[in-house]
Scaffold this motif. Structure first.
Motif, PDB file in Angstrom:
ATOM      1  N   SER A 136     -31.735 118.573  34.501  1.00 50.39           N
ATOM      2  CA  SER A 136     -31.549 118.353  33.060  1.00 50.39           C
ATOM      3  C   SER A 136     -30.613 119.396  32.468  1.00 50.39           C
ATOM      4  O   SER A 136     -29.796 119.083  31.591  1.00 50.39           O
ATOM      5  N   LYS A 137     -30.724 120.604  32.935  1.00 51.58           N
ATOM      6  CA  LYS A 137     -29.851 121.688  32.462  1.00 51.58           C
ATOM      7  C   LYS A 137     -28.375 121.360  32.725  1.00 51.58           C
ATOM      8  O   LYS A 137     -27.506 121.656  31.904  1.00 51.58           O
TER       9      LYS A 137
ATOM     10  N   GLU B 182     -36.177 111.139  40.623  1.00 53.08           N
ATOM     11  CA  GLU B 182     -37.000 110.905  39.432  1.00 53.08           C
ATOM     12  C   GLU B 182     -38.054 109.830  39.671  1.00 53.08           C
ATOM     13  O   GLU B 182     -39.113 109.836  39.032  1.00 53.08           O
TER      14      GLU B 182
ATOM     15  N   LYS C 112     -36.134 118.832  38.445  1.00 53.67           N
ATOM     16  CA  LYS C 112     -35.834 118.092  37.223  1.00 53.67           C
ATOM     17  C   LYS C 112     -35.355 119.031  36.119  1.00 53.67           C
ATOM     18  O   LYS C 112     -34.420 118.692  35.377  1.00 53.67           O
ATOM     19  N   ARG C 113     -35.974 120.207  36.006  1.00 50.41           N
ATOM     20  CA  ARG C 113     -35.525 121.162  34.982  1.00 50.41           C
ATOM     21  C   ARG C 113     -34.083 121.591  35.250  1.00 50.41           C
ATOM     22  O   ARG C 113     -33.259 121.657  34.330  1.00 50.41           O
ATOM     23  N   VAL C 114     -33.778 121.856  36.504  1.00 47.46           N
ATOM     24  CA  VAL C 114     -32.406 122.255  36.847  1.00 47.46           C
ATOM     25  C   VAL C 114     -31.444 121.094  36.617  1.00 47.46           C
ATOM     26  O   VAL C 114     -30.347 121.276  36.082  1.00 47.46           O
TER      27      VAL C 114
ATOM     28  N   GLN D 125     -40.653 118.848  39.684  1.00 45.07           N
ATOM     29  CA  GLN D 125     -40.553 119.315  38.288  1.00 45.07           C
ATOM     30  C   GLN D 125     -39.504 120.410  38.159  1.00 45.07           C
ATOM     31  O   GLN D 125     -38.728 120.450  37.189  1.00 45.07           O
ATOM     32  N   THR D 126     -39.458 121.304  39.136  1.00 40.26           N
ATOM     33  CA  THR D 126     -38.442 122.356  39.130  1.00 40.26           C
ATOM     34  C   THR D 126     -37.045 121.764  39.255  1.00 40.26           C
ATOM     35  O   THR D 126     -36.125 122.131  38.521  1.00 40.26           O
TER      36      THR D 126
ATOM     37  N   GLU E 131     -35.032 129.751  41.349  1.00 45.59           N
ATOM     38  CA  GLU E 131     -36.153 128.922  40.923  1.00 45.59           C
ATOM     39  C   GLU E 131     -36.506 127.887  41.989  1.00 45.59           C
ATOM     40  O   GLU E 131     -37.685 127.674  42.303  1.00 45.59           O
TER      41      GLU E 131
ATOM     42  N   GLU F 161     -30.048 131.751  38.635  1.00 50.25           N
ATOM     43  CA  GLU F 161     -31.354 131.337  38.130  1.00 50.25           C
ATOM     44  C   GLU F 161     -31.797 130.022  38.776  1.00 50.25           C
ATOM     45  O   GLU F 161     -32.956 129.877  39.193  1.00 50.25           O
ATOM     46  N   ASP F 162     -30.891 129.069  38.878  1.00 53.26           N
ATOM     47  CA  ASP F 162     -31.210 127.784  39.511  1.00 53.26           C
ATOM     48  C   ASP F 162     -31.640 127.986  40.962  1.00 53.26           C
ATOM     49  O   ASP F 162     -32.672 127.469  41.407  1.00 53.26           O
TER      50      ASP F 162
END
Length: 387
Positions: free
Chosen positions: A309-310, A260, A305-307, A302-303, A362, A358-359
């Motif tokens: 956070s999920k 991060e 980070k989305r994973v 960014q990708t 991506e 999906e993770d």
């Protein structure tokens, strides 16, 4: 030697569905259903450890290794007592495998002090789990039996152990076939009980094949491997799957770039982002440049980070988890700045992370947008040797 080469010198639980294949990786996945179940202690342990083996030789290691390159200088002054206390905290938290080298400053000496503390102050069960992996990186001189034994004895004395858990061998110059002589002498030392398992570091696929054909019982090869650097999956992993040799990876969080801290930053503008003030950050920034540059790297962060956070975890946790699930990977390194900074909680989160189809797709999609580093740099370890 090229400028790029010169610049380099100085537990995951995934379900697989046999009917659904990932188009990005060719592997088979399905999303783990949410369910209430009792996880046994044995199941917890199996997620944390892997066994590397060849013939009758085997060693069980923690799948996330404590990398001790950071003790060699450049990351801040290491206080001996604080460093040993930090090693004890990592071991107590279940992070029981330490990776070092003969040239990592005081790393082997610190391990010697640490293992004696474990012997005196911890239960025998923990002493059994703790493993110390070291490397021997000799100059390309004539490899006599006495020369090899003398150097291995130095590591044994520094680490205060009768038998090295694992000796990982590096060789600078493939045009000098002395690496085979060295490995044969190391095999003799293993037979004498001075080494438990013999391994390699930064060898390419061709040389690994030659070494195995010569009957050297190698259990693993330590190579650079991250979501940016996927070279080990192009040639090396295929040979490993055929032979049973495992990969231990370093550079998996790219010295902290995969975090991060570097998300939504621009390090090309002076003082606009976090400083690249350690040898590892500088090294892996060059890898980012070779792969695709900072803009594409931001898309990757960014990708991730989305994973993250999920799943309620951090970017480094996802970065390590992704590599741990690659074929033939037994373990991945996370560098430890002993006595200076700790990430024990984030590291242990890897063992309960379950990335779904999906993770994986991506992350793979963004990773493949970069250049093919096999073409840019060469095979595993070639960044240290290319002219």
């Amino acid at each position: 030697m090229s400028a790029f080469c010169a610049a380099y010198h100085p537990c995951l639980l995934l379900c697989r569905n046999p009917t659904t294949a990932s188009p990005a990786t060719g592997r088979r996945w399905h999303r783990r259903p949410v369910r209430c179940a009792t996880v046994t202690e044995e199941e917890k342990r199996s997620a944390r450890v892997a066994t590397v083996s060849n013939r009758s030789d085997s060693l069980t290691i923690c799948r996330v290794l404590n990398g001790m390159w950071q003790t060699s200088g450049g990351w801040g002054r290491i206080d001996r007592d604080a460093a040993v206390e930090a090693m004890l905290r990592h071991a107590d938290a279940g992070l029981t495998t330490f990776d070092m080298a003969d040239h990592y400053g005081p790393a082997e000496d610190l391990y010697g002090i640490f293992i004696n503390r474990v012997r005196r102050e911890r239960p025998p069960e923990l002493l059994e789990e703790v493993k110390g992996l070291t490397k021997w990186v000799p100059p390309p001189v004539k490899m006599t039996g006495s020369y090899v034994q003398e150097n291995i004895n130095i590591s044994r004395k520094r680490m205060d152990i009768a038998s090295l858990d694992m000796l990982q061998f590096h060789w600078w110059d493939y045009s000098n076939p002395g690496y085979l002589d060295a490995l044969k002498h190391l095999t003799d030392l293993k037979e004498e009980g001075k080494i438990k398992t013999l391994a390699l570091t930064n060898f390419d696929t061709e040389r690994l094949h030659i070494i195995l054909e010569n009957g050297i019982p190698v259990v693993s090869n330590q190579v650079q491997h991250s979501v940016v650097d996927m070279r080990p999956q192009q040639r090396m992993a295929e040979l490993c799957q055929l032979t049973g040799v495992k990969l231990i990876t370093y550079g998996t969080v790219m010295g902290g770039l995969l975090s991060e801290k570097f998300l939504d930053t621009n390090v090309s503008i002076p003082f606009a982002g976090p400083p690249l003030n350690t040898p590892s950050l500088q090294k892996y920034k060059r890898m980012v440049d070779a792969w695709g540059g900072w803009r594409l790297f931001q898309a990757l962060l960014q990708t991730l980070k989305r994973v993250a956070s999920k799943h309620g975890v951090s970017i480094p946790t996802v970065a390590v988890g992704y590599i741990l699930d690659q074929p033939s990977v037994a373990g991945s390194m996370v560098g430890v700045r002993l006595g200076l900074a700790e990430h024990i909680q984030d590291t242990n989160a890897v063992f309960s992370l379950a990335l779904d189809e999906e993770d994986m797709n991506e992350i793979t999609e963004v990773s493949k947008k970069g250049k093919d580093l096999l073409e840019v740099i060469g095979d595993c370890g070639d960044e240290y040797r290319r002219a």
